[in-house]
Design an enzyme around this catalytic site. Structure first.
Site, short mmCIF file in Angstrom:
data_model
loop_
_atom_site.label_atom_id
_atom_site.label_comp_id
_atom_site.label_asym_id
_atom_site.label_seq_id
_atom_site.Cartn_x
_atom_site.Cartn_y
_atom_site.Cartn_z
N LYS A 82 4.20 -10.13 -17.23
CA LYS A 82 4.45 -11.52 -16.86
C LYS A 82 4.69 -11.65 -15.36
O LYS A 82 4.10 -12.53 -14.70
CB LYS A 82 5.65 -12.07 -17.63
N ASP B 200 5.72 -17.34 -20.26
CA ASP B 200 7.16 -17.31 -20.39
C ASP B 200 7.55 -18.10 -21.64
O ASP B 200 6.69 -18.45 -22.46
CB ASP B 200 7.83 -17.89 -19.14
#
Length: 213
Positions: free
Chosen positions: A120, A138
């Site tokens: 991420k 997220d």
């Protein structure tokens, strides 16, 4: 959500915010990397408050190393997991100095080799700094992808792959920020603001109001 709905979805988000940007404050590449690393389980507002004090003192890998782990903790102690974040940031700074001449690398492999940098974080850095069409999933994007029917998935990687497959190339550069901001301010976790949603007509959420006023 079919292809036509996906296109309308992103056309509406683009019309509302043509040039979305990250809400993390930064002035150089390392500041952005560090801010994203610090943002895990913390709000952007909280990270910005911490880095507003940290960056005038240390905003390069060499300066972070000179500051040291214990002193670094003092600047980021308001953030969750600050002990491990300090350790990872020191480790990343050391690797950047030793292997990359103090520069933030431009490849996923090199980024994910840094302590504390996962998929991420690497996706955010690649997208924001280097204009790569990546998708950092997220909690907000995971929720939006599933709730709207845009890209349902059981885990972040499934949602990421679904989004990369579904989103037309012309929208990919900004899609990451559009979806984060949409999830943060409109398609919120507990009380989504469907009455203000620009993409309500395309949304497949079974609990959305039938009439959007």
């Amino acid at each position: 959500m079919n292809a036509a709905e996906v296109r309308r979805f992103f056309e509406q988000l683009r019309a509302a915010d043509p040039e979305p940007v990250t809400e993390l404050n930064y002035n150089n590449e390392f500041e952005l990397l560090a801010a994203v690393m610090l943002s895990a389980q913390s709000t952007d507002v909280g990270v910005n408050k911490a880095t507003a004090k940290l960056y005038p003192v240390a905003n390069t890998p060499a300066a972070i190393l000179a500051l040291g782990e214990e002193a670094l903790k003092g600047y980021i102690s308001t953030l969750g997991l600050y002990n491990s974040k300090a350790k990872h940031l020191i480790g990343a700074a050391r690797m950047l100095v030793d292997r990359h001449n103090g520069k933030v690398p431009r490849t996923r492999k090199e980024l994910e080799a840094l302590p504390g940098v996962g998929r991420k974080t690497a996706n955010v850095v690649l997208n924001v700094l280097f204009d790569e069409p990546t998708m950092a999933v997220d909690t907000h994007i995971f929720r939006v992808g599933n709730r709207t029917g845009l890209a349902p998935g059981k885990n972040p990687l499934e949602v990421e792959k679904g989004l990369l497959k579904a989103i037309p190339p012309e929208f990919m550069q900004h899609a990451h920020h559009w979806l984060i901001l949409h999830g943060r301010y409109t398609c919120t976790a507990r009380k989504p603001r469907c009455h203000l949603c620009p993409v309500a007509a395309e949304c497949h959420w079974p609990e959305k109001p039938n009439a959007i006023s």
